[in-house]
Design an enzyme around this catalytic site. Structure first.
Site, PDB file in Angstrom:
ATOM      1  N   LYS A 162     -35.581  -5.865 -14.132  1.00 18.51           N
ATOM      2  CA  LYS A 162     -34.293  -5.220 -14.513  1.00 18.51           C
ATOM      3  C   LYS A 162     -33.236  -6.163 -14.269  1.00 18.51           C
ATOM      4  O   LYS A 162     -32.933  -6.927 -13.508  1.00 18.51           O
ATOM      5  CB  LYS A 162     -33.770  -4.068 -13.450  1.00 18.51           C
ATOM      6  CG  LYS A 162     -34.547  -2.728 -13.545  1.00 18.51           C
ATOM      7  CD  LYS A 162     -34.287  -2.042 -12.467  1.00 18.51           C
ATOM      8  CE  LYS A 162     -35.124  -0.644 -12.145  1.00 18.51           C
ATOM      9  NZ  LYS A 162     -34.776  -0.253 -10.671  1.00 18.51           N
ATOM     10  N   GLU A 264     -36.786   4.726  -4.106  1.00 21.99           N
ATOM     11  CA  GLU A 264     -35.152   4.947  -4.054  1.00 21.99           C
ATOM     12  C   GLU A 264     -35.146   5.779  -2.750  1.00 21.99           C
ATOM     13  O   GLU A 264     -34.123   6.372  -2.387  1.00 21.99           O
ATOM     14  CB  GLU A 264     -34.780   6.031  -4.997  1.00 21.99           C
ATOM     15  CG  GLU A 264     -34.579   5.258  -6.545  1.00 21.99           C
ATOM     16  CD  GLU A 264     -33.491   4.328  -6.822  1.00 21.99           C
ATOM     17  OE1 GLU A 264     -32.340   4.742  -6.407  1.00 21.99           O
ATOM     18  OE2 GLU A 264     -33.915   3.121  -6.687  1.00 21.99           O
TER      19      GLU A 264
END
Ligand SMILES: NC(=O)c1ccc[n+]([C@@H]2O[C@H](COP(=O)([O-])OP(=O)(O)OC[C@H]3O[C@@H](n4cnc5c(N)ncnc54)[C@H](O)[C@@H]3O)[C@@H](O)[C@H]2O)c1
Length: 388
Positions: A162, A264
């Protein structure tokens, strides 16, 4: 010596020979497959790997601080073998923005970067993210190599593909998925990191253990109990195992869209704290508080036991010396309002990654994100308000 192996076959008991050229390589299982070369004292040996490629010029992109610590010497090595130019960017989080990206791209064009050039990003997550995005944009994509120099970059950010920059209204608002040619990681450069940065980086390692790897968690508990002034050998081992623990998750879901969302854990509340504290606490410090709060939510919902929540506390507060109280000046209400603005908000309400036990994320109805009422979240957070 180059040892080619794959994650499943990696000799986890691999012993460090300090300052050797022993490099372990493994496929990161990211889209397309990105080889990750991991060594100790191996920074300058990147020269040998680069000889395998043809290019017109290398651009070594780093920040003034990393230049002084490691970059200048690496540049001298590279310059004696290849056409190579250094380029400086600022690497504070506040500089991870469109102006820095624009300046970097224009400077590279001025210096005649071509489709045959290779960018080398030497730095932490900020340098890696900005250079990765520049590589993706210049001439619609040129090659880049990531040389991560922080614990978090070696074990976390460089594994995700990313690339991105922050917008005025939030982190990583603009970016793309773009893979480096390879990742060259040397644990020895981490000896110059601050203890605060090391602690923050280790929070993500602890997280990997809590969500999916109880054996790795035991390993961390054993290695960290003597404090965070780790020897080079121990640091190497910790970084190696942390990297593998993340790769094992990415192997199952390289895009982090289904199983990979478990990464997460602690981030629903952690991201809200990070935003509210505006740079006063690090990402790792925010995620440590977030995991503690989300462990409390699991307990409220009858999943984690009090002992398991205590184990979170021992790992984060005792071993990593993290302050797990809600930062001064913030109320539970304000945090939950900010959580509401979190990008996990959906028609199903605010959703969290929650553990059903250490090493296992709850997955009711095949969904790793669980909807939690505001009252339950508030009850867990209230336990963490510092007694003044
Ligand atoms: N792409 C992803 O998936 C992903 C994942 C995690 C973090 N990130 C991003 O990474 C950034 C944070 O990166 P970071 O934590 O690696 O730090 P950083 O890039 O913000 O660097 C922090 C500081 O450490 C210094 N530094 C770097 N290497 C050093 C070394 N070896 N010795 C001494 N000082 C050194 C830098 O100069 C800087 O001052 C954030 O912008 C975050 O959004 C991205």
């Amino acid at each position: 010596m180059l040892t080619q192996s794959q994650t499943g076959l990696i000799d986890i008991e691999h012993e460090l020979v300090p300052d050797s050229l022993d490099i372990i390589s493994f496929d990161t299982h990211l889209m397309g497959g990105v080889p990750y070369f991991f060594g100790h004292g191996s920074l300058h040996s990147i020269r040998m790997k680069l000889e395998e490629y043809s290019f017109d010029k290398l651009f070594l992109i780093t920040s003034p601080k990393i230049w002084r610590l490691h970059g200048e010497r690496l540049f001298q090595t590279l310059e004696s073998f290849f056409p190579c130019e250094p380029v400086m960017i600022q690497d504070e989080e506040a500089n991870k923005n469109i102006s820095t990206l624009n300046r970097l791209c224009e400077e590279l064009i001025d210096r005649r970067v071509s489709k045959d050039s290779i960018l080398l990003s030497l730095g932490g997550g900020v340098v890696g993210n900005v250079v990765g995005l520049a590589a993706a944009l210049i001439y619609r994509g040129i090659r880049f190599v990531e040389i991560p120099t922080t614990l978090i970059a070696q074990t976390d950010s460089c594994l995700s593909n990313k690339q991105g920059i922050n917008g005025i209204r939030g982190k990583n608002h603009f970016g793309v998925y773009y893979a480096p040619l390879f990742i060259w990681s040397d644990s020895k450069v981490l000896m110059s990191e601050s203890l605060r940065a090391r602690r923050s980086g280790l929070v993500e390692s602890v997280k990997n253990g809590l969500i999916s790897d109880p054996l790795f968690l035991l390993f961390l508990e054993e290695r960290l109990k003597r404090g965070l002034n780790l020897s080079e050998e121990t640091l190497h081992e910790v970084v190696f195992r942390s990297t593998i623990s993340k790769i094992r998750i990415l192997e199952q879901d390289p895009t982090e869209k289904h199983y990979g969302v478990i990464l997460e854990y602690g981030h629903t509340i952690g991201h809200a704290l990070e935003r509210l504290c505006q740079g006063k606490i690090t990402h790792g410090e925010a995620i440590a508080i977030g995991m503690m709060a989300e462990a409390g939510i699991s307990q409220e919902l009858g999943m984690l036991t009090a002992d398991e929540v205590d184990r979170h506390r021992c790992l984060l507060a005792n071993l990593l010396s993290m302050d797990l109280h809600i930062p001064a000046g913030l109320s539970v209400e304000r945090i939950l309002e900010t959580v509401e603005a979190d990008n996990k908000r959906s028609l199903r309400g605010i959703r969290y990654i929650l553990l059903e036990r250490i090493g296992n994320v709850a997955n009711p109805d095949g969904d790793y994100l669980m909807t939690v009422s505001k009252d339950v979240a508030a009850a867990a957070l209230s336990e963490m308000v510092a007694a003044n």
